[in-house]
Design a protein around this motif. Structure first.
Motif, PDB file in Angstrom:
ATOM      1  N   PHE A   1      32.311  12.196  33.249  1.00  0.00           N
ATOM      2  CA  PHE A   1      31.187  12.942  33.803  1.00  0.00           C
ATOM      3  C   PHE A   1      30.404  12.119  34.818  1.00  0.00           C
ATOM      4  O   PHE A   1      29.866  12.669  35.781  1.00  0.00           O
ATOM      5  CB  PHE A   1      30.263  13.403  32.669  1.00  0.00           C
ATOM      6  CG  PHE A   1      30.974  14.196  31.623  1.00  0.00           C
ATOM      7  CD1 PHE A   1      31.505  15.435  31.907  1.00  0.00           C
ATOM      8  CD2 PHE A   1      31.157  13.683  30.349  1.00  0.00           C
ATOM      9  CE1 PHE A   1      32.194  16.158  30.955  1.00  0.00           C
ATOM     10  CE2 PHE A   1      31.837  14.398  29.377  1.00  0.00           C
ATOM     11  CZ  PHE A   1      32.361  15.645  29.683  1.00  0.00           C
TER      12      PHE A   1
ATOM     13  N   MET B   1      32.994  12.685  38.240  1.00  0.00           N
ATOM     14  CA  MET B   1      32.352  13.950  38.607  1.00  0.00           C
ATOM     15  C   MET B   1      31.082  13.738  39.419  1.00  0.00           C
ATOM     16  O   MET B   1      31.075  13.886  40.640  1.00  0.00           O
ATOM     17  CB  MET B   1      32.087  14.771  37.341  1.00  0.00           C
ATOM     18  CG  MET B   1      33.354  15.166  36.609  1.00  0.00           C
ATOM     19  SD  MET B   1      33.002  16.257  35.202  1.00  0.00           S
ATOM     20  CE  MET B   1      34.588  16.254  34.382  1.00  0.00           C
ATOM     21  N   VAL B   2      29.979  13.382  38.746  1.00  0.00           N
ATOM     22  CA  VAL B   2      28.716  13.333  39.488  1.00  0.00           C
ATOM     23  C   VAL B   2      28.663  12.153  40.450  1.00  0.00           C
ATOM     24  O   VAL B   2      28.047  12.240  41.520  1.00  0.00           O
ATOM     25  CB  VAL B   2      27.516  13.317  38.517  1.00  0.00           C
ATOM     26  CG1 VAL B   2      27.340  11.975  37.826  1.00  0.00           C
ATOM     27  CG2 VAL B   2      26.241  13.716  39.246  1.00  0.00           C
TER      28      VAL B   2
ATOM     29  N   TRP C   1      26.148  10.446  31.303  1.00  0.00           N
ATOM     30  CA  TRP C   1      25.984  11.755  31.933  1.00  0.00           C
ATOM     31  C   TRP C   1      26.743  12.830  31.170  1.00  0.00           C
ATOM     32  O   TRP C   1      27.765  12.560  30.546  1.00  0.00           O
ATOM     33  CB  TRP C   1      26.505  11.719  33.368  1.00  0.00           C
ATOM     34  CG  TRP C   1      25.588  11.015  34.319  1.00  0.00           C
ATOM     35  CD1 TRP C   1      25.516   9.672  34.543  1.00  0.00           C
ATOM     36  CD2 TRP C   1      24.604  11.611  35.161  1.00  0.00           C
ATOM     37  NE1 TRP C   1      24.550   9.400  35.479  1.00  0.00           N
ATOM     38  CE2 TRP C   1      23.972  10.571  35.883  1.00  0.00           C
ATOM     39  CE3 TRP C   1      24.196  12.928  35.398  1.00  0.00           C
ATOM     40  CZ2 TRP C   1      22.952  10.806  36.802  1.00  0.00           C
ATOM     41  CZ3 TRP C   1      23.182  13.170  36.322  1.00  0.00           C
ATOM     42  CH2 TRP C   1      22.567  12.117  37.004  1.00  0.00           C
ATOM     43  N   CYS C   2      26.236  14.062  31.263  1.00  0.00           N
ATOM     44  CA  CYS C   2      26.978  15.226  30.802  1.00  0.00           C
ATOM     45  C   CYS C   2      26.911  16.305  31.889  1.00  0.00           C
ATOM     46  O   CYS C   2      26.156  16.178  32.860  1.00  0.00           O
ATOM     47  CB  CYS C   2      26.466  15.745  29.459  1.00  0.00           C
ATOM     48  SG  CYS C   2      24.758  16.342  29.462  1.00  0.00           S
ATOM     49  N   GLN C   3      27.717  17.345  31.720  1.00  0.00           N
ATOM     50  CA  GLN C   3      27.937  18.351  32.756  1.00  0.00           C
ATOM     51  C   GLN C   3      27.323  19.686  32.352  1.00  0.00           C
ATOM     52  O   GLN C   3      27.727  20.266  31.346  1.00  0.00           O
ATOM     53  CB  GLN C   3      29.437  18.520  33.002  1.00  0.00           C
ATOM     54  CG  GLN C   3      29.803  19.552  34.059  1.00  0.00           C
ATOM     55  CD  GLN C   3      31.319  19.690  34.201  1.00  0.00           C
ATOM     56  OE1 GLN C   3      32.064  19.299  33.315  1.00  0.00           O
ATOM     57  NE2 GLN C   3      31.771  20.226  35.312  1.00  0.00           N
TER      58      GLN C   3
ATOM     59  N   THR D   1      28.669  21.972  26.343  1.00  0.00           N
ATOM     60  CA  THR D   1      28.291  20.757  27.061  1.00  0.00           C
ATOM     61  C   THR D   1      28.777  19.545  26.273  1.00  0.00           C
ATOM     62  O   THR D   1      28.191  19.152  25.263  1.00  0.00           O
ATOM     63  CB  THR D   1      26.768  20.702  27.263  1.00  0.00           C
ATOM     64  OG1 THR D   1      26.330  21.937  27.838  1.00  0.00           O
ATOM     65  CG2 THR D   1      26.395  19.556  28.184  1.00  0.00           C
TER      66      THR D   1
ATOM     67  N   CYS E   1      23.385  19.672  36.808  1.00  0.00           N
ATOM     68  CA  CYS E   1      23.354  21.103  36.541  1.00  0.00           C
ATOM     69  C   CYS E   1      23.517  21.925  37.807  1.00  0.00           C
ATOM     70  O   CYS E   1      22.969  21.570  38.865  1.00  0.00           O
ATOM     71  CB  CYS E   1      22.018  21.499  35.905  1.00  0.00           C
ATOM     72  SG  CYS E   1      21.938  21.243  34.138  1.00  0.00           S
TER      73      CYS E   1
ATOM     74  N   GLU F   1      38.057  16.943  39.315  1.00  0.00           N
ATOM     75  CA  GLU F   1      38.279  17.073  37.881  1.00  0.00           C
ATOM     76  C   GLU F   1      39.673  17.602  37.597  1.00  0.00           C
ATOM     77  O   GLU F   1      40.361  17.131  36.695  1.00  0.00           O
ATOM     78  CB  GLU F   1      37.225  18.009  37.275  1.00  0.00           C
ATOM     79  CG  GLU F   1      37.359  18.173  35.767  1.00  0.00           C
ATOM     80  CD  GLU F   1      36.366  19.164  35.176  1.00  0.00           C
ATOM     81  OE1 GLU F   1      36.358  19.291  33.945  1.00  0.00           O
ATOM     82  OE2 GLU F   1      35.622  19.805  35.938  1.00  0.00           O
TER      83      GLU F   1
END
Length: 403
Positions: free
Chosen positions: A92, A96-97, A124-126, A160, A171, A244
């Motif tokens: 994440f 990703m971010v 981090w989370c998505q 999540t 987000c 991803e």
């Protein structure tokens, strides 16, 4: 196209293997081989070991802590990490971010967040999926209303992953409800300690807890946490999901799984014969190995095309990798079920936490059997997350086949 690796690339592969042998705790590797989970702290410690060596974010640009490796070396590193196996850095943040921030973020965001992602100082989370907005992600309803120098966020995210550990969540939020659904979305970075955020666990079939619901009730997010331009978040989300889907192929994971299946099938017996000699089982195993070789060659072609692809533009071929990669991962879990047979039936939950007491009951079947069924059921998700395979087929039809 010549898909053979050069002598220099093979030497690099040996360097990576030696690093893993010398630096990864053998007990942690044993956990991964057996299909058990590692702890949050184990991942933090391993990530920081990689980062000290300069390998924490190998595919990032050099100016943000990357290695400067070409796509082939990046592929070799990832394949060896998965096949060893060693824990992958937290996707994440790293996959990703992080790339979204260094591609579309401002200088203050890059300076603050990128070093912390590389060292796993921030977990981090998505925040993408919502109730009623899974594969149709653009229909999301979480709102962010501008109020001076803040956005006020209200809504709900679901599924999540690892939000219970997260310091931050990235987000997708709706900032213009009057625009077409893809055109009114923005990309926000939100501190999980902000008042108004509630995390509620979702218990899975195997009793585990890796996914959550996240609720936002009048959560105030500084405008400076907007990535890129307001209402352009869908473009950044497509970029992120392209990355991803490429990583979801997980060729190295499937290679390690097939190696493990061969090893276990040589031990487990059907009657007087090892299972590896069963014609029907050998046929299924060979089919999986052939599919994996074809996927590996396809991924190498995608890697070769990265040299000429426009920066920030997702490759629609990543949808092919996502579909086949997820299908092959599921094939490997089915083969493991074949090997373990009826010993997959008992439910033996994995103890939680470093100091959790172990059961004093004797194991049922071989010591590796307990994780096989939970992994099989858990990996049904890989054909859904990152955009369901049905959606990926639509992308292929439009972007590649022109239908």
């Amino acid at each position: 196209m010549d898909l053979r690796f050069t002598p220099e690339e093979n030497a690099f592969r040996e360097e990576v293997r030696a690093f893993f042998r010398d630096n990864l705790d053998p007990k942690l590797r044993e956990k991964l081989v057996a299909g058990r989970h590692f702890t949050k702290q184990e991942l933090v410690d391993w990530t920081r070991t990689l980062n000290r060596h300069g390998w924490g974010v190998p595919h990032w640009p050099v100016e943000y802590g990357g290695t400067g490796w070409d796509p082939v070396r990046q592929y070799i590193f990832l394949e060896e990490l998965q096949a060893f196996p060693a824990p992958a850095p937290l996707a994440f943040g790293v996959n990703m971010v992080g790339p979204v921030i260094y591609t579309f973020g401002n200088e203050a965001q890059k300076k603050h967040f990128l070093p912390r992602i590389a060292n796993l100082d921030d977990w981090w989370c998505q925040g993408f999926s919502e109730p009623g907005s899974g594969s149709d992600l653009a229909s999301l309803k979480t709102r962010a209303v501008r109020d001076g120098d803040h956005y006020v966020v209200n809504g709900q995210k679901t599924w999540t992953t690892l939000a219970q550990h997260a310091d931050w969540i990235f987000c997708l939020v709706r900032t213009d409800p009057t625009a077409k659904k893809q055109e009114g979305i923005s990309f926000l970075l939100i501190d999980m300690k902000t008042p108004g955020i509630t995390v509620r666990p979702i218990e899975l079939l195997d009793g585990g807890h890796e996914v959550n619901e996240v609720f936002f009730d009048d959560v105030k997010v500084p405008v400076e946490n907007l990535v890129g331009q307001e209402n352009k978040g869908w473009d950044y989300a497509k970029f992120l999901l392209g990355n991803e889907r490429t990583n979801i192929a997980r060729v190295g994971v499937s290679k390690e799984r097939l190696r493990r299946i061969r090893e276990l099938a040589s031990i487990e017996r059907i009657g007087e014969e090892p299972m590896i000699r069963n014609p029907r089982f050998r046929e299924k195993l060979a089919a999986a190995e052939i599919e994996l070789k074809a996927l590996e060659m396809t991924q190498l072609r995608v890697i070769a095309a990265e040299r000429t692809r426009e920066k920030g533009k997702p490759d629609p071929a990543s949808s092919v990798l996502k579909i086949k990669g997820s299908e092959i991962q599921q094939m490997t879990t089915e083969l493991l079920l074949d090997v373990v047979g009826p010993y997959a039936l008992p439910y033996v939950p994995e103890p939680e936490g470093e100091d959790a007491p172990l059961s004093n009951e004797p194991p049922i079947g071989p010591d590796w059997a307990a994780s096989v069924a939970p992994t099989y059921f858990n990996w049904r998700k890989v054909s859904i997350y990152g955009g369901s395979n049905e959606i990926q087929r639509q992308i292929i039809a439009k972007a590649i086949l022109g239908l």
